[in-house]
Design a protein around this motif. Structure first.
Motif, PDB file in Angstrom:
ATOM      1  N   ILE A  68       0.843  -1.196   0.000  1.00 26.37           N
ATOM      2  CA  ILE A  68       0.000   0.000   0.000  1.00 26.37           C
ATOM      3  C   ILE A  68       0.878   1.245   0.000  1.00 26.37           C
ATOM      4  CG2 ILE A  68      -0.308   0.002   2.537  1.00 26.37           C
ATOM      5  CD1 ILE A  68      -3.256   0.993   1.853  1.00 26.37           C
ATOM      6  N   ASN A  69       0.431   2.241  -0.755  1.00 23.94           N
ATOM      7  CA  ASN A  69       1.172   3.509  -0.831  1.00 23.94           C
ATOM      8  C   ASN A  69       0.157   4.636  -0.654  1.00 23.94           C
ATOM      9  OD1 ASN A  69       2.537   5.794  -1.600  1.00 23.94           O
ATOM     10  ND2 ASN A  69       3.081   5.057  -3.654  1.00 23.94           N
ATOM     11  N   VAL A  70       0.359   5.449   0.378  1.00 16.64           N
ATOM     12  CA  VAL A  70      -0.615   6.527   0.636  1.00 16.64           C
ATOM     13  C   VAL A  70       0.003   7.905   0.380  1.00 16.64           C
ATOM     14  CG1 VAL A  70      -2.025   5.181   2.241  1.00 16.64           C
ATOM     15  CG2 VAL A  70      -0.121   6.506   3.149  1.00 16.64           C
ATOM     16  N   SER A  71       1.099   7.936  -0.381  1.00 18.36           N
ATOM     17  CA  SER A  71       1.745   9.238  -0.610  1.00 18.36           C
ATOM     18  C   SER A  71       0.839  10.191  -1.395  1.00 18.36           C
ATOM     19  CB  SER A  71       3.089   9.053  -1.321  1.00 18.36           C
ATOM     20  OG  SER A  71       2.847   8.480  -2.592  1.00 18.36           O
ATOM     21  N   GLY A  72      -0.117   9.648  -2.120  1.00 14.44           N
ATOM     22  CA  GLY A  72      -1.071  10.490  -2.849  1.00 14.44           C
ATOM     23  C   GLY A  72      -2.049  11.208  -1.927  1.00 14.44           C
TER      24      GLY A  72
END
Ligand code: PA5
Length: 444
Positions: free
Chosen positions: A4-8
């Motif tokens: 999971i990547n929440v940098s957005g």
């Protein structure tokens, strides 16, 4: 394996705020892990992947093999909601897009019924049965749901009158002891599989509810369960970086602090359209209660960029996106050079289609973030059984954590009964006379 990547979401969310929600999600993780929360008698799905016996898979394969011997080329899977969406999602994700047109015959074609009350759909299904060699899997945990019960009555009647070995062409997946379907199966001698008491419909894809149709369609459920086992292990670790904690924390923050009431699951592969349908039921039915909940929606891009894209870019700022990112395509198609270059696409010559898709996905991400839509990414390496199993388990576990973070019981669905009562009353079911009269007065 799911990442999971929440940098957005970085430009929307303060770090302090995020930490607070991670703490809330970790507290919710404790509730789920300790099995002390509301609905804790429905946690059977948590250890299903690691506890599924080999004999269950062998039983599913025995049905597949015996139906192959009979020449069955069409399997009608009857079920609704959690009793069909997982299987449909997996079969669509894993099948060749044009299997039907290519007349691929290695495995029977699987079609779904009992998931609507459309007379045309039913009549056209009967047209299809008449042309094919049929097997039927009827799935209903309660054994009493109206839509599948009507479809099964019709399909059963057809199979009974058409085949001498009718009872060997029907498999039932239902409660171990109770319900009309269990009683009928005992009477008729159908092979039956059990939906465990402690697994709700929308959490049942890794039980026989999902496994049998997926095996019959020719896919490898051992690999699917192995992917789920890997997730089961990694999500069992209490950590701020646990992907289920990250997902639950961020979506609850966006909902509660920034007024983002709608979550859109964004997929970029037509094969994942039903992942969106499965996920919508899982999250909608688990969280939408007590006047709370994030409304789950889905789009399949790039097609839907040309229909819903305008609204997502510039409409009311109430949504965030969760993008399913597939890192690698299973196939390669390279774009060629054209001498005339009338379409002016020679700058893409030598690039593959997936590269164009990746740039569309990246461009959309940046545009939507600029337009006020926070974005999370859930990634898998490619579409296959293993990664699909990981995704199923990830979203189930994260759903439990997220719903407890929100403060609702993830495992009940009291609201689903309201329409059923009215429908029974309007259809004149015995016992519903009073409600029927009241409704008719309202409608007069
Ligand atoms: O998640 C759920 O519990 C529901 O969607 C059920 O799966 C759906 O209503 C079908 O119920 P049953 O399997 O009892 O026919």
């Amino acid at each position: 394996m799911v990442k999971i990547n929440v940098s957005g979401c970085d430009s929307f969310v303060k770090e302090e705020q995020y930490k607070q929600y991670v703490d809330k999600a970790l507290a919710a993780w404790d509730v789920l892990d300790g099995e002390q929360g509301a609905g804790n008698d429905f946690l059977g799905w948590k250890h299903l992947p690691s506890e599924t016996p080999e004999s269950l898979i062998a039983d599913c394969e025995a049905i597949r093999d015996s139906w192959k011997e009979k020449g069955v080329d069409l399997v009608v899977v009857i079920g609704i909601g959690g009793s069909y969406l997982g299987a449909r999602c997996a079969i669509e994700a894993l099948s060749h897009n044009f299997a039907k047109q290519l007349r691929k015959k290695d495995n029977p074609e699987v079609v779904f019924a009992g998931c609507n009350l459309s007379e045309e759909y039913t009549a056209e299904l009967m047209d299809l049965l008449a042309e094919r060699n049929v097997g039927c899997v009827v799935i209903s945990k309660s054994g009493t749901t109206t839509e599948p019960a009507i479809a099964f009555r019709l399909v059963k009647e057809y199979i009974d009158k058409t085949y001498k070995d009718a009872s060997e062409r029907i498999v039932a997946v239902t409660d171990a002891k109770k319900g009309a379907l269990k009683t009928l199966s005992n009477q008729e001698g159908y092979k039956t599989f059990v939906v465990p008491d402690n697994v709700g419909g929308r959490f049942s894809v890794l039980t026989p509810v999902g496994l049998i149709p997926i095996v019959l369609a020719g896919f490898d459920v051992r690999a699917m369960l192995a992917g789920a086992v890997e997730m089961e292990k990694s999500l069992a670790v209490r950590d701020a970086a646990n992907p289920a904690v990250v997902y639950a924390a961020m979506r609850n923050l966006l909902y509660s602090e920034l007024g983002k009431k709608i979550e859109i699951m964004v997929t970029y592969n037509p094969k994942f359209q039903y992942l969106g349908e499965w996920w919508k039921q899982l999250y909608g039915e688990s969280e939408g209660k007590d006047g709370k909940g994030i409304f789950p929606a889905s789009v399949n891009n790039t097609a839907d960029l040309h229909s819903m894209g305008q609204f997502i870019q510039e409409g009311e700022r109430v949504m965030f996106e969760t993008v399913i990112n597939i890192e690698n395509s299973n196939r390669t198609v390279v774009i060629g050079t054209d001498e005339q270059n009338l379409d002016q696409l020679n700058f893409l010559a030598g690039k593959n289609v997936e590269h164009c898709g990746a740039m569309a996905q990246l461009g959309t991400k940046l545009a939507h973030i600029d337009g006020g839509v926070p974005q999370m990414e859930v990634s898998v390496e490619r579409i296959n059984e293993y990664n699909l199993g990981s995704l199923f388990y990830f979203f189930e576990f994260a759903c439990g954590v997220s719903a407890y973070t929100l403060g609702v019981n993830p495992f009940n669905q009291p609201g689903v009964e309201a329409y059923k009562k009215n429908m029974f009353a309007l259809l004149g079911k015995p016992g519903y006379e009073e409600l029927g009269a009241a409704l008719k007065q309202r409608l007069a």
